[in-house]
Motif scaffolding. Structure first.
Motif, PDB file in Angstrom:
ATOM      1  N   VAL A 117       1.102  -1.228   0.581  1.00 20.63           N
ATOM      2  CA  VAL A 117       0.119   0.435   0.170  1.00 20.63           C
ATOM      3  C   VAL A 117       0.748   1.549  -0.039  1.00 20.63           C
ATOM      4  N   LEU A 118       0.868   2.221  -1.328  1.00 25.53           N
ATOM      5  CA  LEU A 118       2.010   3.163  -1.332  1.00 25.53           C
ATOM      6  C   LEU A 118       0.803   4.479  -0.752  1.00 25.53           C
ATOM      7  N   GLY A 119       1.261   5.255   0.772  1.00 27.46           N
ATOM      8  CA  GLY A 119       0.252   6.215   1.201  1.00 27.46           C
ATOM      9  C   GLY A 119      -0.024   5.949   2.454  1.00 27.46           C
ATOM     10  N   VAL A 179       2.972  -1.360   4.191  1.00 29.88           N
ATOM     11  CA  VAL A 179       1.891   0.434   4.451  1.00 29.88           C
ATOM     12  C   VAL A 179       3.189   0.663   4.345  1.00 29.88           C
ATOM     13  N   PHE A 180       3.734   2.041   2.843  1.00 30.00           N
ATOM     14  CA  PHE A 180       5.315   2.542   2.557  1.00 30.00           C
ATOM     15  C   PHE A 180       4.295   3.910   2.298  1.00 30.00           C
ATOM     16  N   GLU A 181       4.653   4.814   3.484  1.00 34.50           N
ATOM     17  CA  GLU A 181       4.601   6.000   4.173  1.00 34.50           C
ATOM     18  C   GLU A 181       5.555   7.147   3.634  1.00 34.50           C
ATOM     19  N   ALA A 182       5.581   7.767   3.130  1.00 34.36           N
ATOM     20  CA  ALA A 182       7.121   8.822   2.698  1.00 34.36           C
ATOM     21  C   ALA A 182       7.098   9.472   3.939  1.00 34.36           C
ATOM     22  N   LYS A 242      -0.515  11.107   9.104  1.00 32.58           N
ATOM     23  CA  LYS A 242      -0.739  12.466   9.608  1.00 32.58           C
ATOM     24  C   LYS A 242      -1.955  13.404   9.042  1.00 32.58           C
ATOM     25  N   PRO A 243      -2.508  12.899   7.630  1.00 33.64           N
ATOM     26  CA  PRO A 243      -3.308  13.551   6.941  1.00 33.64           C
ATOM     27  C   PRO A 243      -4.771  13.753   7.795  1.00 33.64           C
ATOM     28  N   ILE A 244      -4.814  12.943   8.695  1.00 31.58           N
ATOM     29  CA  ILE A 244      -6.327  12.887   9.182  1.00 31.58           C
ATOM     30  C   ILE A 244      -5.949  13.865  10.410  1.00 31.58           C
ATOM     31  N   ALA A 290      -6.127   1.564  -7.341  1.00 34.47           N
ATOM     32  CA  ALA A 290      -5.804   3.439  -6.818  1.00 34.47           C
ATOM     33  C   ALA A 290      -6.371   3.538  -5.815  1.00 34.47           C
ATOM     34  N   ALA A 291      -6.797   4.150  -5.004  1.00 35.38           N
ATOM     35  CA  ALA A 291      -7.623   4.892  -4.268  1.00 35.38           C
ATOM     36  C   ALA A 291      -7.438   6.567  -3.149  1.00 35.38           C
ATOM     37  N   GLY A 292      -8.872   7.048  -2.867  1.00 33.66           N
ATOM     38  CA  GLY A 292      -8.921   8.176  -2.028  1.00 33.66           C
ATOM     39  C   GLY A 292      -8.556   9.343  -3.215  1.00 33.66           C
ATOM     40  N   GLU A 293      -7.266  10.557  -2.927  1.00 35.66           N
ATOM     41  CA  GLU A 293      -7.988  11.261  -3.909  1.00 35.66           C
ATOM     42  C   GLU A 293      -7.059  10.980  -5.047  1.00 35.66           C
ATOM     43  N   GLY A 347     -17.936  18.371   4.829  1.00 31.10           N
ATOM     44  CA  GLY A 347     -19.533  17.667   5.847  1.00 31.10           C
ATOM     45  C   GLY A 347     -18.207  16.112   5.999  1.00 31.10           C
ATOM     46  N   GLY A 348     -17.748  15.331   5.607  1.00 36.72           N
ATOM     47  CA  GLY A 348     -16.791  14.434   5.873  1.00 36.72           C
ATOM     48  C   GLY A 348     -16.934  13.371   4.488  1.00 36.72           C
ATOM     49  N   TYR A 349     -17.683  13.822   3.381  1.00 41.14           N
ATOM     50  CA  TYR A 349     -17.926  13.239   2.339  1.00 41.14           C
ATOM     51  C   TYR A 349     -16.306  12.506   1.745  1.00 41.14           C
ATOM     52  N   ASN A 350     -15.094  13.403   1.770  1.00 40.76           N
ATOM     53  CA  ASN A 350     -13.806  13.005   0.692  1.00 40.76           C
ATOM     54  C   ASN A 350     -13.417  11.929   1.884  1.00 40.76           C
ATOM     55  N   LEU A 351     -13.795  11.894   2.991  1.00 44.06           N
ATOM     56  CA  LEU A 351     -12.980  10.951   3.743  1.00 44.06           C
ATOM     57  C   LEU A 351     -13.518   9.703   3.332  1.00 44.06           C
ATOM     58  N   VAL A 364       9.723   6.501   4.011  1.00 42.31           N
ATOM     59  CA  VAL A 364       9.534   5.342   2.529  1.00 42.31           C
ATOM     60  C   VAL A 364       8.935   5.977   1.262  1.00 42.31           C
ATOM     61  N   ALA A 365       9.700   6.735   0.443  1.00 42.38           N
ATOM     62  CA  ALA A 365       8.769   7.393  -1.026  1.00 42.38           C
ATOM     63  C   ALA A 365       8.664   6.385  -1.663  1.00 42.38           C
ATOM     64  N   ALA A 366       7.757   5.516  -3.059  1.00 45.58           N
ATOM     65  CA  ALA A 366       7.421   5.455  -3.737  1.00 45.58           C
ATOM     66  C   ALA A 366       7.750   6.242  -4.901  1.00 45.58           C
ATOM     67  N   ALA A 406      -5.213  16.911  10.653  1.00 44.78           N
ATOM     68  CA  ALA A 406      -5.403  17.868   9.909  1.00 44.78           C
ATOM     69  C   ALA A 406      -7.086  18.212   9.861  1.00 44.78           C
ATOM     70  N   THR A 407      -7.712  16.951   9.951  1.00 48.73           N
ATOM     71  CA  THR A 407      -9.376  17.068   9.517  1.00 48.73           C
ATOM     72  C   THR A 407     -10.563  17.392  10.133  1.00 48.73           C
ATOM     73  N   GLY A 408     -11.326  18.260  10.084  1.00 54.49           N
ATOM     74  CA  GLY A 408     -12.215  18.643  10.370  1.00 54.49           C
ATOM     75  C   GLY A 408     -12.063  19.987  12.189  1.00 54.49           C
TER      76      GLY A 408
HETATM   77  C1  LIG Z   1      -6.885  21.092   6.366  1.00 52.00           C
HETATM   78  C2  LIG Z   1      -7.504  19.472   5.582  1.00 52.00           C
HETATM   79  C3  LIG Z   1      -9.366  19.693   6.667  1.00 52.00           C
HETATM   80  C4  LIG Z   1      -9.445  18.264   5.971  1.00 52.00           C
HETATM   81  N1  LIG Z   1     -11.143  18.097   6.562  1.00 52.00           N
HETATM   82  C5  LIG Z   1     -11.871  17.074   6.061  1.00 52.00           C
HETATM   83  C6  LIG Z   1     -12.940  16.906   6.828  1.00 52.00           C
HETATM   84  O1  LIG Z   1     -12.444  17.180   7.800  1.00 52.00           O
HETATM   85  N2  LIG Z   1     -13.548  15.421   6.563  1.00 52.00           N
HETATM   86  C7  LIG Z   1     -13.228  15.131   5.035  1.00 52.00           C
HETATM   87  O2  LIG Z   1     -13.880  14.034   4.648  1.00 52.00           O
HETATM   88  N3  LIG Z   1     -12.318  15.839   4.415  1.00 52.00           N
HETATM   89  C8  LIG Z   1     -11.088  16.468   5.263  1.00 52.00           C
HETATM   90  N4  LIG Z   1     -10.250  17.580   4.446  1.00 52.00           N
HETATM   91  C9  LIG Z   1     -10.024  16.571   3.662  1.00 52.00           C
HETATM   92  C10 LIG Z   1      -8.852  14.781   3.438  1.00 52.00           C
HETATM   93  O3  LIG Z   1      -8.393  15.129   4.348  1.00 52.00           O
HETATM   94  C11 LIG Z   1      -8.793  13.779   2.579  1.00 52.00           C
HETATM   95  O4  LIG Z   1     -10.099  13.658   1.333  1.00 52.00           O
HETATM   96  C12 LIG Z   1      -8.689  12.631   2.518  1.00 52.00           C
HETATM   97  O5  LIG Z   1      -7.879  12.077   3.563  1.00 52.00           O
HETATM   98  C13 LIG Z   1      -7.843  11.778   1.416  1.00 52.00           C
HETATM   99  O6  LIG Z   1      -7.512  10.744   1.538  1.00 52.00           O
HETATM  100  P1  LIG Z   1      -6.369   9.639   0.477  1.00 52.00           P
HETATM  101  O7  LIG Z   1      -5.936   8.855   1.435  1.00 52.00           O
HETATM  102  O8  LIG Z   1      -6.440   9.846  -0.648  1.00 52.00           O
HETATM  103  O9  LIG Z   1      -4.862  10.461   0.789  1.00 52.00           O
HETATM  104  P2  LIG Z   1      -4.087  11.400   2.591  1.00 52.00           P
HETATM  105  O10 LIG Z   1      -5.331  11.043   3.500  1.00 52.00           O
HETATM  106  O11 LIG Z   1      -3.729  12.593   1.914  1.00 52.00           O
HETATM  107  O12 LIG Z   1      -2.796  10.479   2.420  1.00 52.00           O
HETATM  108  C14 LIG Z   1      -1.901  10.531   1.800  1.00 52.00           C
HETATM  109  C15 LIG Z   1      -0.669   9.986   2.328  1.00 52.00           C
HETATM  110  O13 LIG Z   1       0.021   9.129   1.312  1.00 52.00           O
HETATM  111  C16 LIG Z   1       1.715   9.345   1.742  1.00 52.00           C
HETATM  112  N5  LIG Z   1       2.585   9.666  -0.034  1.00 52.00           N
HETATM  113  C17 LIG Z   1       2.075  10.743  -1.018  1.00 52.00           C
HETATM  114  N6  LIG Z   1       3.520  10.136  -1.797  1.00 52.00           N
HETATM  115  C18 LIG Z   1       3.358   9.088  -1.032  1.00 52.00           C
HETATM  116  C19 LIG Z   1       4.355   8.166  -1.904  1.00 52.00           C
HETATM  117  N7  LIG Z   1       5.356   8.467  -3.533  1.00 52.00           N
HETATM  118  N8  LIG Z   1       4.922   7.123  -1.782  1.00 52.00           N
HETATM  119  C20 LIG Z   1       4.291   7.162  -0.012  1.00 52.00           C
HETATM  120  N9  LIG Z   1       3.471   7.326   0.406  1.00 52.00           N
HETATM  121  C21 LIG Z   1       3.174   8.926   0.120  1.00 52.00           C
HETATM  122  C22 LIG Z   1       1.310  10.665   1.993  1.00 52.00           C
HETATM  123  O14 LIG Z   1       2.623  11.442   3.209  1.00 52.00           O
HETATM  124  C23 LIG Z   1      -0.201  10.925   2.778  1.00 52.00           C
HETATM  125  O15 LIG Z   1       0.141  10.624   4.185  1.00 52.00           O
HETATM  126  C24 LIG Z   1      -9.488  17.858   5.045  1.00 52.00           C
HETATM  127  C25 LIG Z   1      -7.548  17.817   4.310  1.00 52.00           C
HETATM  128  C26 LIG Z   1      -6.917  19.287   4.741  1.00 52.00           C
HETATM  129  C27 LIG Z   1      -6.412  19.116   4.125  1.00 52.00           C
END
Ligand SMILES: Cc1cc2nc3c(=O)[nH]c(=O)nc-3n(C[C@H](O)[C@H](O)[C@H](O)COP(=O)(O)OP(=O)(O)OC[C@H]3O[C@@H](n4cnc5c(N)ncnc54)[C@H](O)[C@@H]3O)c2cc1C
Length: 446
Positions: A6-8, A29-32, A38-40, A373-376, A385-389, A126-128, A42-44
């Motif tokens: 799992v990359l990320g 899980v390989f996390e850079a 960490k990204p979670i 692929a998954a997520g964003e 409103g919680g839709y992206n997570l 570890v970044a892919a 900062a949310t909400g």
């Molecule tokens: C300030 C802020 C507040 C938010 N609040 C909300 C909220 O309250 N509710 C909501 O629904 N959404 C919220 N969001 C949006 C939500 O955080 C994202 O939509 C969600 O985290 C996306 O999940 P993801 O797994 O795609 O990416 P992420 O959660 O961003 O995870 C991607 C991970 O991959 C790692 N990575 C990147 N490149 C590489 C690589 N080459 N190799 C290895 N690892 C790598 C990164 O370091 C990171 O840890 C918010 C976003 C921000 C910025």
């Protein structure tokens, strides 16, 4: 046993790793960055609005793809996944779901516990760099020059994924930040910095029709004919323009050069606005225009509306037509959009891997078996409103289950543990509204 990378290690990556691990795969899980989740955090605003009780595919920019995914994993089952994980959560305004602790850290903690219990290995820092096919398997090359081979790879690197990370035939939509504050012309909002209002925002798609509605004082039928994008909620005025949830949501639909209209009195229709202001003028004939409007809206906003209406704030209102203009401007206070104010403040990146190249029920690449692929990283985003997570969890779980060669019932096991976790939520007064999907496709409400 399938070997899965799992990359990320963000939201979708952790969900994918847990699902794959529960299905019996050997998962890393390989996390850079220096730690997963960490990204979670900062949310909400640090509280993590992790889902919504009212998730609809129409809330996303690719509704058909999201609907197909949600047919496999309904929103209720994602809540079940969290209840099973041991997360106590509750519902707030507009269906927003938060951990009961009000701390995003709690969400990360339970995800990491589940990952450890499912045998997932975390490798941080570890970044892919790229992923390439290698004789029916997948080779991942890392930034530090090392590489390893896997049966399946899940790309969960978040918004704005590197194009070169995956094979070049996977189509890529150019990325840009959305869910962000907007830079606008600032002449009309000088002196409003820091002021918050609850308002309706809409665009100039059909501005001509709307202005015609006001020609005949107010024609509700023409007014109601407006079909363009609109958002409701908090608007926060800034030196550079506007921010707040309603603005973040509108930023998904707006282009530089568009005009954004602010309706400061969204609970009143046009005629009610006119009648109310007129009634105030009749009751308080000696009050100035700014004073009349200050009983309705914050005084600095009231003054800005009077000025935008072309009236002197310190004059009394004499003509009925002046009332109509004030009502009109309080419904269509216009600002020209210059663009996203600060991309660093954007919550989501639109664009990424084109969903046309992926199977919505498994997140597997249609032209490359074993690559997911998954997520964003996929070109999917939604309003606040919680839709992206929620999308991150949904796509992550689907990818994890499929990458491990499992089935949905394996990915979201139904057990007594879940039932007790849900009982805990209910006891705490949380409105979970959790439904259990039964093997025959029917649902049972718990
Ligand atoms: C300030 C802020 C507040 C938010 N609040 C909300 C909220 O309250 N509710 C909501 O629904 N959404 C919220 N969001 C949006 C939500 O955080 C994202 O939509 C969600 O985290 C996306 O999940 P993801 O797994 O795609 O990416 P992420 O959660 O961003 O995870 C991607 C991970 O991959 C790692 N990575 C990147 N490149 C590489 C690589 N080459 N190799 C290895 N690892 C790598 C990164 O370091 C990171 O840890 C918010 C976003 C921000 C910025």
């Amino acid at each position: 046993m399938k070997k899965v990378a799992v990359l990320g290690g963000g939201a979708s990556g952790l969900a994918a790793a847990i699902a794959a691990g529960r299905c019996g795969a050997d998962v890393t899980v390989f996390e850079a960055s220096d730690r997963v989740g960490k990204p979670i955090l900062a949310t909400g605003n640090g509280r993590c609005n992790f889902s919504n009780a009212d998730i609809m595919s129409s809330d996303y920019n690719r509704p058909d793809f999201v609907q197909a995914a949600m047919n496999m994993l309904p929103p209720e089952d994602v809540l079940l996944f969290f209840a099973d994980a041991g997360l106590l959560f509750r519902q707030e305004d507009e269906g927003r779901m938060y951990p009961y602790s009000n701390k995003a850290n709690t969400v990360v903690d339970v995800l990491r516990m589940c990952a450890a219990e499912a045998g997932v290995v975390e490798q941080c820092g570890v970044a892919a760099k790229s992923v390439e096919e290698a004789g029916g398997r997948w080779r991942v090359l890392f930034e530090d020059g090392t590489c390893d081979e896997f049966d399946s790879v899940i790309v969960a690197v978040g918004g704005g994924p590197a194009k070169g990370l995956v094979p070049s035939d996977i189509r890529y939509k150019k990325t840009h930040p959305v869910l962000a504050p907007l830079k606008t012309d600032t002449k009309a909002i000088k002196g409003l910095n820091g002021t918050r209002v609850k308002a309706r925002l809409y665009l100039d798609d059909d501005g001509k029709v709307l202005s015609e509605a006001w020609m005949d004082v107010v024609d509700p039928e023409v007014e109601q004919a407006y079909q363009g994008p609109e958002t409701y909620g908090e608007v926060l005025f800034r030196e550079y323009g506007i921010s707040g949830i309603a603005v973040f949501d509108l930023s998904r639909m707006v282009q530089p050069g568009n005009t954004v209209y602010i309706d400061f009195l969204p609970d009143m229709d046009p005629q009610e606005k006119v009648d109310y202001i007129y009634g105030q003028v009749m009751t308080h004939p000696n009050r100035t225009a700014a004073q009349i409007m200050s009983g309705i809206l914050p005084s600095n906003v009231a003054r800005a509306i009077v000025v935008a209406a072309g009236l002197n704030p310190d004059d009394v209102i004499l003509a009925e037509q002046e009332v109509v203009v004030l009502a009109m401007v309080s419904e269509s206070f216009s600002l020209e959009v210059k663009g996203v104010a600060n991309p660093k403040q954007a919550q989501v990146t639109r664009g990424g891997y084109n969903v046309k190249d992926f199977d919505p029920s498994t997140m597997e690449c249609l032209s490359h078996a074993g690559l997911y692929a998954a997520g964003e990283a996929l070109d999917i985003d939604a309003r606040c409103g919680g839709y992206n997570l929620h999308w991150a969890w949904t796509s992550g779980i689907l990818a994890g289950v499929a990458a491990a060669g499992g089935s949905m019932l394996d990915g979201v096991p139904l057990s007594d543990v879940m039932a007790s976790a849900m009982a805990g939520n209910a006891a705490a007064g949380a409105e979970t509204g959790v439904y259990v999907s039964l093997p025959d496709g029917s649902q049972r409400e718990d």
